[in-house]
Design a protein around this motif. Structure first.
Motif, short mmCIF file in Angstrom:
data_model
loop_
_atom_site.label_atom_id
_atom_site.label_comp_id
_atom_site.label_asym_id
_atom_site.label_seq_id
_atom_site.Cartn_x
_atom_site.Cartn_y
_atom_site.Cartn_z
N LYS A 279 0.81 -1.22 0.00
CA LYS A 279 0.00 0.00 0.00
C LYS A 279 0.85 1.28 0.00
N ILE A 280 1.80 1.33 0.94
CA ILE A 280 2.62 2.54 1.07
C ILE A 280 3.47 2.76 -0.17
N MET A 281 4.09 1.69 -0.64
CA MET A 281 4.95 1.81 -1.83
C MET A 281 4.13 2.18 -3.06
N ASN A 282 3.01 1.50 -3.23
CA ASN A 282 2.19 1.67 -4.42
C ASN A 282 1.66 3.11 -4.51
N GLU A 283 1.08 3.57 -3.40
CA GLU A 283 0.56 4.94 -3.41
C GLU A 283 1.70 5.94 -3.48
N GLY A 284 2.79 5.64 -2.79
CA GLY A 284 3.95 6.53 -2.82
C GLY A 284 4.50 6.67 -4.22
N TRP A 285 4.62 5.53 -4.88
CA TRP A 285 5.17 5.51 -6.25
C TRP A 285 4.26 6.30 -7.20
N ALA A 286 2.97 6.06 -7.11
CA ALA A 286 2.03 6.76 -7.99
C ALA A 286 2.06 8.26 -7.72
N SER A 287 2.17 8.64 -6.46
CA SER A 287 2.18 10.06 -6.11
C SER A 287 3.50 10.70 -6.56
N TYR A 288 4.58 9.96 -6.36
CA TYR A 288 5.90 10.43 -6.79
C TYR A 288 5.86 10.78 -8.27
N TRP A 289 5.19 9.92 -9.05
CA TRP A 289 5.16 10.15 -10.49
C TRP A 289 4.14 11.19 -10.90
N HIS A 290 3.01 11.24 -10.22
CA HIS A 290 2.06 12.28 -10.64
C HIS A 290 2.67 13.66 -10.38
N LYS A 370 17.98 3.73 -8.54
CA LYS A 370 17.67 3.06 -7.28
C LYS A 370 16.15 2.98 -7.05
N VAL A 371 15.45 4.08 -7.29
CA VAL A 371 14.00 4.03 -6.99
C VAL A 371 13.30 3.01 -7.90
N PHE A 372 13.76 2.90 -9.13
CA PHE A 372 13.17 1.89 -10.01
C PHE A 372 13.45 0.48 -9.50
N GLU A 373 14.64 0.30 -8.98
CA GLU A 373 15.00 -1.00 -8.43
C GLU A 373 14.13 -1.31 -7.20
N VAL A 374 13.95 -0.28 -6.37
CA VAL A 374 13.16 -0.47 -5.15
C VAL A 374 11.72 -0.84 -5.50
N ARG A 375 11.15 -0.13 -6.47
CA ARG A 375 9.75 -0.42 -6.83
C ARG A 375 9.61 -1.84 -7.38
N LYS A 376 10.69 -2.42 -7.86
CA LYS A 376 10.60 -3.75 -8.44
C LYS A 376 10.69 -4.84 -7.37
N LEU A 377 11.54 -4.63 -6.38
CA LEU A 377 11.91 -5.75 -5.52
C LEU A 377 11.34 -5.72 -4.11
N TYR A 378 10.77 -4.62 -3.69
CA TYR A 378 10.42 -4.51 -2.27
C TYR A 378 8.91 -4.59 -2.03
N ASN A 379 8.56 -4.88 -0.79
CA ASN A 379 7.19 -4.68 -0.33
C ASN A 379 7.25 -3.73 0.87
N ASP A 380 6.11 -3.35 1.42
CA ASP A 380 6.12 -2.32 2.47
C ASP A 380 7.05 -2.67 3.63
N VAL A 381 7.06 -3.93 4.02
CA VAL A 381 7.87 -4.31 5.17
C VAL A 381 9.35 -4.13 4.86
N THR A 382 9.79 -4.68 3.74
CA THR A 382 11.22 -4.59 3.43
C THR A 382 11.60 -3.15 3.06
N PHE A 383 10.66 -2.44 2.45
CA PHE A 383 10.86 -1.03 2.08
C PHE A 383 11.21 -0.20 3.30
N LEU A 384 10.38 -0.33 4.34
CA LEU A 384 10.61 0.47 5.54
C LEU A 384 11.78 -0.09 6.34
N ASP A 385 11.92 -1.39 6.34
CA ASP A 385 12.99 -2.00 7.11
C ASP A 385 14.33 -1.51 6.59
N GLU A 386 14.44 -1.40 5.28
CA GLU A 386 15.73 -1.06 4.72
C GLU A 386 15.98 0.44 4.61
N PHE A 387 14.93 1.21 4.33
CA PHE A 387 15.19 2.61 3.96
C PHE A 387 14.76 3.64 5.00
#
Lengths: 508, 372
Positions: A279-290, A370-387
């Motif tokens: 959820k966080i990544m998906n909405e974040g990514w869409a907002s980042y691009w809009h 990097k952001v393209f790589e992140v959007r490909k490989l992560y989910n919310d848990v790993t996204f927040l855990d790592e970054f």
């Protein structure tokens, strides 16, 4: 589908913008399935939203409830849905009729972000991209069952299954849980004694030395070990099963149509699971691009204010609730900046000088990659855990809160980085829901079902657990148990349909 | 009916308790009928929550964003802060949204909830009343109608476009060109007149609880009829052995004792209609509430005659509500039922028994369900 929705084709002005924005999105490196936009009135929008984005779902009151809430909220001006997009190929997205042009452009740019995410994020890789058809098939099958068995009977059964809908194994699509079954020795045909004697490995020894090399106690211990292993193997299921719905589908005494209903609801639950996990990544990514597409390529001067108004509305934060749009976009921007400036790796991590860290800039320009790589490989848990970093946490004013029972109010608990991160990860792991596994389907050798709650410091909400167990009982038709903890005590909740009980119990 | 409407009516029927009684315990809702603020009434939307294995939010807490020190309050009560404000369609964990509605909307909700039919008014349809409604925005208008936010936004846009905006000193001065004003539309609707005549038995056997029921019930009847007619008059009559007209306050608060002669009220009601409300021009709604005790059989006969000859022919509908009281015999409703075919759909006499407060909704439905 298009006929069904009675939609207008996209008006020429919007069509021109769709073509333009799509091109900009592709030029930026976004990669998506063909995206079909449809303009719908608010009534249709609410309907589609109530159905989770789909034109047809199985008949159930919960969609009616959702629709009623959306409609009433819209009527009283409390909220309206701007945008709706579903993960299919082609992607379908809905625009609300009567919105201003700047809104429609914003939504389109946002939607292309989502579509790129759907197509490329690993956690969506196993989803059915023809889900519209699947949903329609599910709907017509359940309608047929309702015709055959009566709507209320079918609906009641669906309610029971929905009650267990969250008991799926969200990582099942990505990993193989059960090892590939090799050729099995047909041990069970042999009498116990014989089998044991043959199988216990002995050290090679001369006959007269045997009782010293392989003393009785040692051999007996080996036998016991083997017996235990055998026992374990004969346990059912052999491994605890986290996909409770699948287990019930395969092993509960259900009629065929009921089995199918469980299968349908399970499939839909798995379809929606990745959206919850990202959820966080998906909405974040869409907002980042809009934001990027709108401010750099699309907006004309007269629209800036309206855009800013809308964008800041979407990003608004409230104290009691994290806004996934806000958290996501900020974290993506943070990652982009850090990788542009090289604020990562051992050298940076080891640096203790706060000023130096803050001004750290290696001019690497790796941010976009990097952001393209992140959007490909992560989910919310790993996204927040790592970054998630302490700097980010402070900048975004994140905090944890808890309920103070004495004052009966919610209070800010902590702003410490490690507390915030821990709480965030807990909330996101398994979507903040308890994990229960089927431990034993022949509990106490009485064909009773034992679920085990993997207790992680929080107790189950008692009343909810009891009500849910009633529903589980309806499906299993034999007494059901949940092994969990209350504080430090291990307990066993039991429901045999008529009554509920509770006793101390430690899982072996 | 579309599919979503089928699901919706299924949901509503569950909430109303018509089907699926086993879901009742999962329904969360406030009262549909209850609070009666000045004009604003708060109505929670009903919600059914299917139980799941989950954590108690009070145990698990959460994360938020914003200012404040540890220990600062985020809001009292047990409901999790921020719940219910979620984006629509976000699915899980949505709580009932409390909304403020006007009396007019409330009547609409009531009508929807009880599936009340619209009333086809009689009277002078050619007489038209006009009413102004603020519906739009325009560039000119009197200062008193200036729309501040729109004006400011317009000025801000212009300032930025002209490159005069200074982030350090963000002063925005609207010029004449930026001004935006509310504008109205005149809507006209056929005029129709309605009068509601409430009659209540205030004899000794009617207690406070009974009057409370009448009060709540008449509030909702008024709300509904007001939404159906532009102008509405209400008249109040109390009676024991004699009847008199009173104002609203007295109607609900008066205490009398003594015997009961219902005919006295009906006579006064018939008189009012004859004097003030020619039935060709007026929609007339007499309501009578009592505990069903009348003085004598003779008086009851007189009542029936008054109803048959004067009141019912002149009215859209005559409604009789009988509240249960420990002292009343409850006979009168039987007498009315005997003399009018109250069960028939086209009968202009409607009776309803109101046992307790919970029965009010059902009774309103009985009174207003025919759409007369």
């Amino acid at each position: 589908m298009i006929e069904y929705l009675h939609v207008r084709s996209l008006p020429p002005e919007l069509w021109a913008w769709k073509v333009k924005i799509e091109k900009i999105a592709r030029d930026q490196g976004l990669d998506f399935f063909e995206t079909v936009f449809e303009v719908v009135g608010y009534d249709k929008m609410n309907e589609v939203a109530a159905y989770g984005g789909f034109p047809t779902r199985y008949p159930h009151w919960k969609f009616g409830m959702e629709f009623e809430q959306l409609s009433k909220s819209y009527t009283y001006g409390l909220s309206k849905i701007y945008e709706l997009v579903i993960n299919t190929d082609p992607c379908y997205a809905y625009l609300l009729e009567g919105n201003e042009l700047v809104d429609q452009k914003l939504v389109m740019a946002h939607v292309y972000g989502h579509c790129d995410f759907f197509k490329n994020n690993y956690y969506f890789s196993q989803t059915n991209r023809k889900m519209i058809d699947a949903m329609a098939n599910h709907a017509s099958r359940i309608r047929r069952y309702a015709d055959l068995h009566g709507p209320t009977v079918v609906e009641e059964f669906i309610d029971s299954v929905l009650s267990l809908e969250n008991l799926i194994d969200r990582f099942r699509p990505y990993i193989r849980r059960t090892p590939v079954a090799g050729p099995k020795k047909r041990k069970e045909d042999l009498p116990d004694e014989l089998m044991m004697d043959h199988d216990v490995p002995r050290l090679r020894a001369k006959e007269y030395m045997d009782e010293f090399v392989n003393p009785d106690a040692y051999v007996e211990a080996l036998r016991q070990k083997q017996r235990d292993a055998h026992q374990k193997e004969s346990r059912f299921p052999a491994q605890p099963e986290r996909d409770v719905l699948l287990f019930l589908m395969e092993h509960a005494p259900l009629q065929k149509w009921q089995r199918n209903v469980v299968g349908i609801l399970r499939e839909e639950a798995y379809y929606f699971a990745p959206q919850g996990m990202t959820k966080i990544m998906n909405e974040g990514w869409a907002s980042y691009w809009h934001a990027k597409i709108m401010t750099r390529h699309v907006l004309d001067d007269s629209e800036i204010i309206d855009y800013a108004d809308r964008h800041s509305g979407t990003m608004a934060t409230s104290k009691g609730r994290l806004n996934p749009y806000k958290l996501g976009i900020e974290l993506f921007r943070n990652i982009e900046e850090r990788w542009n400036r090289g604020q990562f790796g051992k050298e940076y991590e080891d640096c203790d000088d706060m000023a130096e860290r803050a001004h750290w800039d290696r001019r690497l320009g790796l941010g976009m990659q990097k952001v393209f790589e992140v959007r490909k490989l992560y989910n919310d848990v790993t996204f927040l855990d790592e970054f998630l970093t302490p700097e980010f946490c402070a900048e975004q004013k994140l905090f944890t809160f808890g309920h103070n029972r004495k004052a009966d109010e919610w209070q800010i608990a902590s702003r410490e980085f490690k507390d915030v991160k821990k709480k965030l990860l807990f909330q996101l792991t398994n979507m903040g829901q308890p994990v229960l596994e089927v431990e034993d389907a022949n509990f106490e050798n009485r064909g009773e079902l034992l679920l085990r709650h993997l207790h992680e410091g929080l107790d189950l909400a008692d009343d909810y657990a009891r009500e849910t167990m009633q529903n589980l009982f309806k499906i299993w038709k034999r007494p059901v148990h949940v092994a969990t903890r209350k504080g430090t005590k291990g307990i066993l909740l039991t429901c045999d349909g008529a009554k509920q009980s509770e006793r101390l119990f430690e899982v072996a | 009916m579309s599919r979503i409407q089928q699901d919706q009516s299924r949901f509503r029927n569950i909430v109303r308790g018509k089907i699926r009684q086993n879901l009742k315990k999962y329904i969360s809702r406030g009262e549909l009928i209850g609070k009666q603020g000045k004009d604003l009434v708060s109505i929670p939307l009903p919600q059914i929550e299917i139980p799941r294995f989950k954590y108690d939010p009070k145990d698990s807490g959460g994360t938020g964003q914003g200012d404040g020190k540890p220990g600062d309050s985020l809001g009292p009560g047990s409901q999790q802060p921020g719940e219910g404000k979620g984006e629509a369609g976000e699915g899980e964990g949505q709580k009932a949204v409390e909304v403020d509605v006007t009396l007019d909307e409330l009547a609409q909700l009531l009508g929807e909830e009880l599936e009340l039919p619209r009333i086809e008014p009689r009277g002078q349809k050619q007489v038209v009343t006009e009413k102004d409604r603020y519906t739009g925005i325009r560039n000119v208008g009197p200062d008193s109608l200036r729309h501040f936010k729109r004006t400011y936004k317009q000025a801000l846009k212009r300032t930025i476009a002209m490159g005069q905006y200074n982030g350090e000193r963000p002063v925005v001065v609207p010029i004449r060109h930026d001004m935006r004003y509310r504008t109205w539309n005149t809507v006209s609707s056929p005029q129709s007149n309605a009068v509601v005549i409430y009659m209540m038995d205030v004899s000794g056997s009617m207690g406070d609880e009974q009057k409370e029921i009448v009060r709540i019930e008449s509030f909702w009847i008024n709300a509904w009829l007001r939404s159906q007619y532009k102008g509405i008059e209400t008249r109040y009559v109390v009676h024991d052995a004699t009847a008199r007209e009173v104002d609203e306050h007295t109607f609900f608060h008066t205490r009398e004792s003594g015997g009961t002669m219902i005919s006295s009220a009906y006579k006064l009601c018939a008189q009012m209609i004859a004097d003030d409300y020619p039935s060709a021009d007026w929609n007339i709604y007499p309501f009578h509430f009592s505990d069903g005790d009348n003085w004598s059989v003779d008086d009851t006969a007189r009542c029936i005659r008054l109803l048959k000859e004067d009141i019912v022919p002149a009215s859209n509908q005559f409604s009789y509500g009988q509240v249960e009281s420990p002292y009343g015999s409850g006979q009168f409703i039987k007498d009315i039922r005997e003399n009018f075919k109250t069960a028939a759909a086209d009968c202009a006499v409607v009776v309803s028994e109101i046992k307790d407060k919970d029965a009010i909704v059902k009774s309103i439905k009985e009174f207003l369900g025919a759409g007369r």
